[in-house]
Write a protein that holds these residues in place. Structure first.
Motif, PDB file in Angstrom:
ATOM      1  N   ALA A 193       0.839  -1.198   0.000  1.00 16.68           N
ATOM      2  CA  ALA A 193       0.000   0.000   0.000  1.00 16.68           C
ATOM      3  C   ALA A 193       0.870   1.242   0.000  1.00 16.68           C
ATOM      4  O   ALA A 193       2.064   1.211   0.293  1.00 16.68           O
ATOM      5  CB  ALA A 193      -0.924   0.002   1.215  1.00 16.68           C
ATOM      6  N   SER A 194       0.241   2.360  -0.345  1.00 14.11           N
ATOM      7  CA  SER A 194       0.860   3.670  -0.292  1.00 14.11           C
ATOM      8  C   SER A 194       0.139   4.497   0.756  1.00 14.11           C
ATOM      9  O   SER A 194      -1.073   4.363   0.948  1.00 14.11           O
ATOM     10  CB  SER A 194       0.762   4.363  -1.660  1.00 14.11           C
ATOM     11  N   THR A 195       0.885   5.340   1.461  1.00  8.14           N
ATOM     12  CA  THR A 195       0.261   6.218   2.442  1.00  8.14           C
ATOM     13  C   THR A 195      -0.456   7.381   1.781  1.00  8.14           C
ATOM     14  O   THR A 195      -1.163   8.131   2.436  1.00  8.14           O
ATOM     15  CB  THR A 195       1.306   6.780   3.417  1.00  8.14           C
ATOM     16  N   THR A 196      -0.260   7.569   0.476  1.00 10.45           N
ATOM     17  CA  THR A 196      -0.989   8.601  -0.241  1.00 10.45           C
ATOM     18  C   THR A 196      -2.371   8.092  -0.596  1.00 10.45           C
ATOM     19  O   THR A 196      -2.578   6.916  -0.831  1.00 10.45           O
ATOM     20  CB  THR A 196      -0.261   9.014  -1.539  1.00 10.45           C
ATOM     21  N   VAL A 197      -3.345   8.999  -0.641  1.00 12.10           N
ATOM     22  CA  VAL A 197      -4.727   8.596  -0.852  1.00 12.10           C
ATOM     23  C   VAL A 197      -4.960   8.126  -2.280  1.00 12.10           C
ATOM     24  O   VAL A 197      -5.553   7.083  -2.522  1.00 12.10           O
ATOM     25  CB  VAL A 197      -5.674   9.751  -0.507  1.00 12.10           C
ATOM     26  N   ASN A 198      -4.493   8.887  -3.233  1.00 13.53           N
ATOM     27  CA  ASN A 198      -4.773   8.589  -4.639  1.00 13.53           C
ATOM     28  C   ASN A 198      -3.605   7.818  -5.256  1.00 13.53           C
ATOM     29  O   ASN A 198      -2.748   8.386  -5.924  1.00 13.53           O
ATOM     30  CB  ASN A 198      -5.027   9.894  -5.411  1.00 13.53           C
ATOM     31  N   ALA A 199      -3.569   6.522  -4.999  1.00 15.87           N
ATOM     32  CA  ALA A 199      -2.486   5.706  -5.527  1.00 15.87           C
ATOM     33  C   ALA A 199      -2.669   5.505  -7.030  1.00 15.87           C
ATOM     34  O   ALA A 199      -3.757   5.220  -7.508  1.00 15.87           O
ATOM     35  CB  ALA A 199      -2.453   4.361  -4.815  1.00 15.87           C
ATOM     36  N   SER A 200      -1.582   5.655  -7.780  1.00 17.27           N
ATOM     37  CA  SER A 200      -1.608   5.494  -9.226  1.00 17.27           C
ATOM     38  C   SER A 200      -1.631   4.021  -9.601  1.00 17.27           C
ATOM     39  O   SER A 200      -0.863   3.230  -9.051  1.00 17.27           O
ATOM     40  CB  SER A 200      -0.366   6.167  -9.824  1.00 17.27           C
ATOM     41  N   PRO A 201      -2.484   3.604 -10.547  1.00 22.45           N
ATOM     42  CA  PRO A 201      -2.493   2.196 -10.973  1.00 22.45           C
ATOM     43  C   PRO A 201      -1.137   1.701 -11.473  1.00 22.45           C
ATOM     44  O   PRO A 201      -0.715   0.591 -11.138  1.00 22.45           O
ATOM     45  CB  PRO A 201      -3.549   2.173 -12.077  1.00 22.45           C
ATOM     46  N   GLN A 202      -0.429   2.522 -12.267  1.00 22.00           N
ATOM     47  CA  GLN A 202       0.892   2.098 -12.729  1.00 22.00           C
ATOM     48  C   GLN A 202       1.851   1.914 -11.565  1.00 22.00           C
ATOM     49  O   GLN A 202       2.641   0.966 -11.535  1.00 22.00           O
ATOM     50  CB  GLN A 202       1.464   3.120 -13.730  1.00 22.00           C
ATOM     51  N   ALA A 203       1.780   2.820 -10.591  1.00 24.51           N
ATOM     52  CA  ALA A 203       2.663   2.724  -9.431  1.00 24.51           C
ATOM     53  C   ALA A 203       2.324   1.490  -8.596  1.00 24.51           C
ATOM     54  O   ALA A 203       3.221   0.836  -8.046  1.00 24.51           O
ATOM     55  CB  ALA A 203       2.557   3.987  -8.583  1.00 24.51           C
ATOM     56  N   ILE A 204       1.046   1.153  -8.498  1.00 25.69           N
ATOM     57  CA  ILE A 204       0.648  -0.053  -7.773  1.00 25.69           C
ATOM     58  C   ILE A 204       1.181  -1.292  -8.479  1.00 25.69           C
ATOM     59  O   ILE A 204       1.740  -2.201  -7.858  1.00 25.69           O
ATOM     60  CB  ILE A 204      -0.880  -0.122  -7.629  1.00 25.69           C
TER      61      ILE A 204
END
Length: 346
Positions: free
Chosen positions: A133-144
């Motif tokens: 997971a990312s602590t940012t709210v709007n996680a990018s699909p590519q980044a995931i």
């Protein structure tokens, strides 16, 4: 402050330049357009803006029609993309211990990322979940895709010649590429539009030995991580500056709030900054100075609006600060900036 743009290691972008070039671009020039330096990326120890790294991934995927870009990048990485954490993991006694180190020290790679062992989201008692997971709210699909692809890649590498038994993958977005691309990369079924990104693995995996490790190297690496967090290897002043840069104007600069985000006591954060030769108020002042220069010389915002953007309650505070920083008034600084822009490069 959950949306904060935190840093991530330059090693994230290794391989991106080569992919740019392979598909018709000029890698170094495209990286430079985002403010990235190829030499720093190759060295891998410094940090870049997570927000810009994510933007580069998303825009490159669109520009070069590479919907599986995140997976392509993950496939190129070796364990040492994780920096000093890699030494602890590859010398762990078991895969469970390696996962524990990743969960505990992933902040060395980026404070914005987390990896957590969970119960199986699908309820199988013989299966566990590794939730990325990312602590940012709007996680990018590519980044995931890239991030959980890295987790899979690392588990594959530390498992050696034996597949680690991945049961299936859950992703919190619709497929970006043909589903066959995901199955080929992970070697397992992939479900989309799930609540979170999870690798489903057999519970017995965590007791599986990691071959070829060294107890001495592991102990040295863990001691190194414990000792140097916030000092030499994680630039605490840079982390604080990134947080402040995103939230000036919406929040007053607050030491306690920043410390909570970094999982530190305020006094610990102050000590970390002191070791780097600065203070919280000094970082606030530097961020305000840089942002003021940008807003004054590159926008048409009124000075009262700029003062608000900087978290200053009065325009007179901006005027005094600009005189202290630049020896000039805001209006004169704006005129000089416009004249330089018209003149162009020498």
């Amino acid at each position: 402050m959950r949306d904060t743009d935190l840093p991530i290691r330059c090693s994230t972008l290794r391989g991106l330049s080569a992919l740019f070039t392979e598909f018709g671009g000029t890698g170094p020039e495209l990286l430079a357009a985002y403010g990235f330096d190829e030499a720093s990326i190759a060295e891998g120890e410094s940090f870049v803006s997570l927000r810009l790294a994510v933007r580069a991934l998303e825009e490159a995927a669109d520009r070069f029609a590479l919907p599986d870009l995140g997976l392509r990048l993950a496939a190129q990485e070796d364990l040492h993309v994780l920096g000093p954490l890699a030494i602890a993991m590859e010398n762990s006694r078991t895969i469970g211990e390696a996962v524990e180190y990743a969960s505990r020290y992933l902040y060395v790679y980026s404070p914005a990322l987390s990896l957590q062992e969970t119960d199986d989201p699908l309820g199988n008692p013989g299966v566990a979940g590794l939730r990325y997971a990312s602590t940012t709210v709007n996680a990018s699909p590519q980044a995931i895709d890239y991030g959980i692809g890295i987790v899979h890649r690392v588990l594959t590498l530390i498992s050696g010649d034996t597949p680690y038994g991945l049961r299936s993958v859950l992703l919190p977005h619709a497929p970006l590429a043909p589903e066959s691309s995901y199955r080929e990369y992970f070697g397992a079924a992939v479900r989309f539009d799930a609540p979170s990104a999870v690798l489903r693995v057999p519970r017995h995996l965590f007791s599986t030995p990691v071959s070829g490790g060294s107890d001495l190297l592991r102990d040295i690496a863990v001691d190194h991580l414990e000792t140097h967090f916030g000092h030499q290897h994680v630039p605490m002043a840079g982390l604080v500056a990134a947080i402040l840069d995103e939230h000036l104007g919406s929040h007053d600069p607050d030491l306690s709030a920043v410390a909570r985000l970094l999982s530190l006591h305020p006094r610990s954060l102050q000590r970390c900054l002191s070791r780097e030769g600065t203070t919280f108020s000094g970082v606030v002042d530097r961020v305000r100075k840089n942002k003021a220069l940008d807003l004054i010389t590159t926008t048409d915002l009124s000075f009262s609006q700029i003062a608000t953007r900087l978290g200053m309650h009065e325009q007179s505070s901006l005027t005094r600060a600009v005189r202290r920083w630049f020896g000039s008034s805001p209006s004169r600084l704006r005129r000089e900036g416009q004249q330089l822009e018209k003149a162009g490069p020498p």
